[in-house]
Design an enzyme around this catalytic site. Structure first.
Site, PDB file in Angstrom:
ATOM      1  CE  LYS A  89      -3.965   1.494   2.673  1.00 60.25           C
ATOM      2  NZ  LYS A  89      -5.015   1.342   4.033  1.00 60.25           N
ATOM      3  CB  SER A 164      -8.241   2.805   3.064  1.00 60.27           C
ATOM      4  OG  SER A 164      -7.347   2.302   3.826  1.00 60.27           O
ATOM      5  CB  SER A 188      -8.336  -0.008   5.792  1.00 59.39           C
ATOM      6  OG  SER A 188      -8.981   1.077   5.907  1.00 59.39           O
TER       7      SER A 188
END
Lengths: 516, 94
Positions: A89, A164, A188
């Site tokens: 990420k 996310s 997330s």
């Protein structure tokens, strides 16, 4: 999945364990493996949009792979993730590479050091091939808050991949890479994994060092693995977990997973089973809050757990209905403080104009942050401001503490607790953008694990009867029972027959690549 | 609870954000809905004691830190070893 496979792109469809084992024995090289992943990424990215700046890491990835192969040729033994391509990420620092959190305010920022999680990936001989899209500063549940691009769900391009860590989940679901890293502050890692039909694990708070992870809400943030199966997620978890002098919240307790990082499979313990486990069903789960097909699958999942030998026990966490409210107060209060560092002075985007420092701060922040980040900073600032502190932040902290005690009491009666991961399947792009509260409410089952520091695992449990989209269950354990959660998840996964099913988008890719 | 425009402007100033009138209206309405939702917490007792975390202690020894140049590489504007910002202190006692 049944047809015969050659040594073509199908190498990437093997498990991370199988890939690492072949690289260690020299049956394939890390360089070949990484080239296949880069080719697959180049082919799929125009449709999926999982990665920011695709191609940016290609040269670095090839160099890392060659170095790994050279070490093997010299007779050195390789790590548990030897040659395995991994996506991370874009809120994890990789030395010398851009780090943006999918925000305009970090345009041009280059990370000056490796996050501990990145250093441990390298030490395990994994190869980082991409940095994934996310909701800006990890604030969101759909990747629609990315300032850069929209990630599409590999199961249906008109739907969100969740968030996310949606880019990481979509990259794994599309078959671009076997493993990815995300971060989980309120779900997330688990929610996008659920929406994309892959496995997502949030370890106990304090298991994986956050050094080099961009802070969102420091009392809740935890890094977690995303994979196509529980043993693969466990392998990545075990490679990263463990104490770090650079993160004082990172525990010195010994790391226990499934023993997946042991290079030799021979000594592995008995296969995980659900037999004899007491699994708690929360009385507070209101089926009326679940989409129809989630509710239907939920009932059949409970029957399946019981058919596998688990004993289902009703338990209660009375504060559960307040979890989302508590989460949004605590997370955004912490975020408003953590994001004060983006001031246009020290790093990141600066917008000059006017004469004063204060105006430079205001303009840089107002032009650099997107709408959701501003909304959340506003909410957090409000909750901490004079006259409101006790009413909002103080009460939220009180409920979070009560919730921890209620979970402790539940865990005196049961080994684990089960919930759906998400009350809905992947929703359509744009459906919830103008209604932040509707978006927040989808976090009802995932936020408690963060508020209470518990390990929580999302495992696919079937496809929606009408939508055909992935559904998932979540297993929660007591603090530090990461191993028990992973074992139960692995046992459920074997029994469920999900078997690393790939998204239809990826199936289309298989057809086209076998035709070419 | 409703959030008056003055309230929104006060919070924006504390947060060092500059909102257009359109943003003030939109965020004001959206925040009011969220605040209304989190008002369900009003039935609970406030506390100043979050979950206790056992922090790991380190020996009090100097460790190498990020070299200054590496930090300054990311600075929007620098002069020699310093970050440049608009003048903070007024010159003529004003």
């Amino acid at each position: 999945m049944g047809e015969a496979r050659g040594q073509g792109p199908e190498l990437l469809d093997l498990t991370a364990q199988e890939i690492a084992s072949r690289v260690r024995t020299g049956e394939v090289t890390a360089a070949e493996t990484v080239d296949l992943a880069l080719a697959r990424i180049a082919e799929l990215e125009p449709r999926v949009g999982a990665l920011l700046r695709p191609g940016q890491l290609d040269d670095a990835a090839r160099r890392s792979a060659e170095a790994i192969d050279a070490r093997r040729e010299r007779g050195e033994s390789l790590g548990p993730l030897a040659g395995v391509p991994v996506v991370v990420k874009d809120n994890l620092s990789i030395e010398g590479q851009p780090l943006t959190c999918a925000s305009r305010i970090l345009d041009g920022y280059v990370a000056p050091y490796d996050a501990t999680a990145i250093a441990r990936l390298r030490a395990a001989d994994a190869v980082i091939v991409g940095q994934s899209n996310m909701d800006e500063f990890a604030m969101g549940s759909s990747c629609e808050n990315s300032a850069v691009q929209q990630t599409r769900n590999p199961w249906d391009p008109e739907r969100v991949a969740g968030g996310s860590s949606g880019g990481s989940a979509a990259a794994v679901a599309a078959g671009e890479v076997p493993l990815a890293l995300g971060s989980d502050t309120g779900g997330s890692v688990r929610q996008p994994a659920a929406l994309c039909g892959v496995v997502g694990f949030k370890p106990s708070y304090g298991r994986i060092s956050r050094y080099g992870l961009v802070a969102f809400a420091s009392s809740l943030d935890q890094i977690g693995p995303i994979a196509r199966s529980v043993p693969e997620a466990a392998l990545l978890y075990e490679s990263l977990a463990g104490s770090d002098p650079r993160d004082a919240t990172c525990s010195e307790r010994p790391v226990e997973g499934l023993g997946e990082s042991a290079a030799d499979d021979g000594g592995r313990a008995a296969p995980p089973t659900l037999e004899g486990l007491r699994i708690g069903r929360l009385r507070e789960i209101d089926s009326s809050g679940l989409e129809d097909e989630v509710a239907a699958q939920w009932q059949s999942t409970l029957r399946q757990l019981s058919a596998c030998g688990a004993e289902l026990v009703d338990v209660s966490v009375p504060s559960l209905p307040a979890a989302v409210a508590v989460y949004y107060v605590i997370a955004n209060s912490e975020a408003s403080a953590n994001l004060a560092r983006y001031d246009g002075v020290r790093y990141g985007r600066r917008v000059a104009g006017g004469g004063s420092l204060r105006e430079l701060n205001r303009r840089s922040r107002s032009e650099g942050f997107g709408p959701e980040v501003k909304r959340r900073i506003m909410l957090g600032t409000f909750a901490l401001s004079s006259g409101y502190y006790d009413a909002y932040y103080g009460r939220a902290v009180g409920v979070a503490r009560a919730m921890s005690e209620q979970f402790e009491s539940a865990f005196s009666q049961v080994d684990l607790v089960v919930t759906p991961t998400s009350p809905s399947v992947a929703f359509r792009l744009g459906e919830r953008v103008e209604d932040p509260l509707a978006m927040y409410l989808s976090d009802v089952f995932t936020t408690p694990a963060n508020l209470c520091g518990l390990p929580a695992l999302s495992v696919p449990c079937g496809l929606g009867g009408s939508s055909g989209l992935p559904l998932a269950l979540q297993l929660l354990g007591p603090r530090w029972a990461d191993r028990e959660v992973l074992r139960a998840g692995a046992a459920f996964e074997s029994a469920s027959g999900w078997n690393r099913r790939v998204a239809p988008g990826a199936a289309a890719r298989e057809e086209s690549s076998s035709a070419s | 609870m409703t959030l008056r425009p003055e309230e929104i402007r006060r919070v924006a100033e504390l947060a060092r954000l500059e909102l257009s009138p359109e943003e003030e209206a939109r965020y004001g309405a959206q925040l009011a809905r969220v605040v209304e939702y989190i008002d369900q917490l009003s039935g609970y007792e406030p506390s100043r004691h979050p979950r206790e975390e056992a922090l790991v202690e380190q020996p009090d020894e100097v460790q190498p830190s990020l070299p200054l140049e590496r930090f300054l590489d990311n600075a929007p504007e620098r002069l020699d070893r310093f970050l440049v910002v608009p003048q903070v202190k007024k010159v003529d006692g004003g």
